[in-house]
Design an enzyme around this catalytic site. Structure first.
Site, PDB file in Angstrom:
ATOM      1  CG  LEU A 174       8.304  -4.496  -2.829  1.00 51.50           C
ATOM      2  CD1 LEU A 174       7.109  -4.892  -3.663  1.00 51.50           C
ATOM      3  CD2 LEU A 174       8.533  -5.537  -1.745  1.00 51.50           C
ATOM      4  CB  SER A 191      16.720  -1.627  -9.657  1.00 51.75           C
ATOM      5  OG  SER A 191      15.544  -0.917  -9.363  1.00 51.75           O
ATOM      6  CD  GLU A 236      17.310   2.768 -11.062  1.00 55.49           C
ATOM      7  OE1 GLU A 236      17.869   2.436  -9.999  1.00 55.49           O
ATOM      8  OE2 GLU A 236      16.137   2.489 -11.319  1.00 55.49           O
ATOM      9  CG  ASP A 262      12.978   3.482  -5.721  1.00 55.84           C
ATOM     10  OD1 ASP A 262      11.955   3.916  -5.168  1.00 55.84           O
ATOM     11  OD2 ASP A 262      13.035   3.228  -6.931  1.00 55.84           O
TER      12      ASP A 262
HETATM   13  C1  GLA Z   1      10.159   4.437  -8.941  1.00 56.59           C
HETATM   14  C2  GLA Z   1      11.328   5.402  -8.952  1.00 56.59           C
HETATM   15  C3  GLA Z   1      11.255   6.381  -7.763  1.00 56.59           C
HETATM   16  C4  GLA Z   1       9.890   7.035  -7.664  1.00 56.59           C
HETATM   17  C5  GLA Z   1       8.781   5.996  -7.775  1.00 56.59           C
HETATM   18  C6  GLA Z   1       7.415   6.619  -7.887  1.00 56.59           C
HETATM   19  O1  GLA Z   1      10.238   3.584  -7.844  1.00 56.59           O
HETATM   20  O2  GLA Z   1      12.541   4.706  -8.935  1.00 56.59           O
HETATM   21  O3  GLA Z   1      12.282   7.324  -7.860  1.00 56.59           O
HETATM   22  O4  GLA Z   1       9.753   8.033  -8.642  1.00 56.59           O
HETATM   23  O5  GLA Z   1       8.943   5.144  -8.912  1.00 56.59           O
HETATM   24  O6  GLA Z   1       7.116   7.374  -6.757  1.00 56.59           O
END
Ligand code: GLA
Length: 411
Positions: free
Chosen positions: A137, A140, A194, A206
């Site tokens: 979820l 981070s 990140e 995210d």
């Molecule tokens: C993680 C990454 C995102 C995306 C998803 C998969 O959450 O942080 O940038 O690539 O995986 O869709």
């Protein structure tokens, strides 16, 4: 890389009042400012973001809260309800500390903000989270976005294209809401933190989701232009999150490896991003790719298509059809992209056998974590019970699926 069993950890559901009290306890005074940033669920479009593709997400009612006050001695002190260690460091010496790996997301953002010219002195901050760890979820990204916003609250700034613009002014004790352009710039600061400091080569899904969420709405992102649109989720559907409670530990390495495969496939196909490849073009050029590159590209090309079709199904309120794309997406993760786990497959298989479930799939990076389930709203409680009972019967792992509410983005 072993499999680690998790306890289905949810760190309480305390909220703003509680982070305030926690701050008071840790620092002996009330905090000057509080922000919160939600976690996200990836609804459809797996690993499409860094492939210049399409993705749908939801901001959900699990948050990272930060309460903070400025200080003048050039030090930053961080505490969290999730781990016992404090981290204290000087502004001019922001480095990783192996004892407080959780602070890396905050430190990475501070370094990137400073590199963008944002000026801040020291501060004390208390961090509290209700987003389950390792469930996919994106606690981070929520921590990154909350960090960027708490710095903005304490030391107002406005990011321009390359430099800074005039800082926002508080009115009636509130800073003006962020414009979409500012949100995108802040999302990029989090992604850069990140990528470069934490070492995960993530896309922007995210961070964008945590900032652009809207109550009851789906976030649609086109990662080629980074344009974001919000569209309503059809009524009568509950979003059930089921944490498999098992994750691979070194998922950052696995994630980066998948990204490398996709990028190398795109290079060999002569395009900047896999977004530019359609299924016939992929089949025609299959011989240019290794088997693994082909599998990864197949997944991404299919995911982009499913988002296009899915958007149409949602617009027409056809949740049954939309749900089919979720099942297909999961099968593609399992059979081609190989970012599923036996436990996630079990959860989806059980869900698929329950009449009240429209669709289910793993959500986020993969290698463990949770599934997202679209379920008939009036049957959500029953679905939660049946899913957890059957999962226990098959795996001997106890889980507590929960119904997520779709919420507004960070602020
Ligand atoms: C993680 C990454 C995102 C995306 C998803 C998969 O959450 O942080 O940038 O690539 O995986 O869709």
């Amino acid at each position: 890389m072993g499999l680690v069993k998790k306890e289905g950890l949810v760190i309480g559901s305390l909220g703003k009042e509680e982070v305030k009290q926690f701050y008071q306890k840790a620092f002996g005074k009330p905090p000057a400012r509080i922000v919160r940033a939600p976690g996200r669920l990836e609804l459809l479009g797996n690993h499409t973001d860094y492939n210049g593709g399409l993705v749908m997400a939801l901001a959900v009612d699990k948050y990272i809260y930060i309460a903070a006050s400025p200080r003048n001695d050039g030090q930053i002190e961080l505490v969290t309800t999730s781990f016992p260690e404090r981290d204290t460091f000087y502004l001019d010496k922001i480095e990783k500390n192996p004892a407080t790996a959780w602070a890396n997301y905050t430190k990475g953002v501070l370094l990137k903000l400073r590199a963008r010219g944002v000026h801040f002195t020291g501060f004390n901050a208390a961090i509290h989270g209700t987003i389950p760890f390792g469930a996919g979820l994106s606690s981070s990204a929520a921590l990154e976005m909350a960090t960027a916003l708490i710095v903005r609250e304490l030391f107002p700034y406005r990011l321009g294209e390359n430099s800074l613009e005039l800082p926002p002014k508080r009115e009636a004790d509130h800073l003006p809401a962020l414009s979409p352009t500012e949100k995108l710039r802040i999302a990029k600061v989090g992604q850069a933190a990140e990528n470069d400091f934490v070492g995960v080569k993530c896309g922007l899904l995210d961070q964008i989701s945590s900032l652009f969420g809207k109550s009851g709405q789906v976030i649609q992102i086109d990662c080629l232009s980074n344009s974001v649109q919000n569209d309503p989720m059809p009524p009568g559907v509950a979003i059930v999150v089921a944490d498999s409670a098992v994750k691979h530990e070194l998922s950052a390495g696995d994630y980066n490896e998948l990204r490398a495969q996709c990028e190398s496939a795109a290079r060999k196909l002569g395009v900047q991003f896999l977004r530019f490849i359609n299924p016939p073009a992929l089949e025609k050029n299959k011989s240019k790719l290794t088997e693994r590159e082909y599998q990864c590209a197949y997944h991404i090309v299919g995911e982009n298509q499913r988002v296009v079709f899915g958007e149409r199904a949602l617009r027409e309120g056809d949740v049954t059809q939309f749900g089919q794309y979720l099942f297909q997406s999961h099968a593609s993760s399992r059979d081609y992209f190989h970012n599923s786990t036996p436990q996630l497959d079990t959860l989806v298989e059980i869900a698929q056998g329950l009449k009240t479930c429209f669709g289910a799939r793993l959500t986020g990076g993969g290698f463990g974590g949770a599934t997202i389930n679209l379920v008939r709203q009036d049957a959500a409680d029953e679905f939660v019970r049946l899913l957890s009972d059957e999962y226990f019967a098959r795996t001997k792992i106890k889980i507590q699926p929960w119904v997520a509410q779709i919420v507004d983005g960070a602020g």
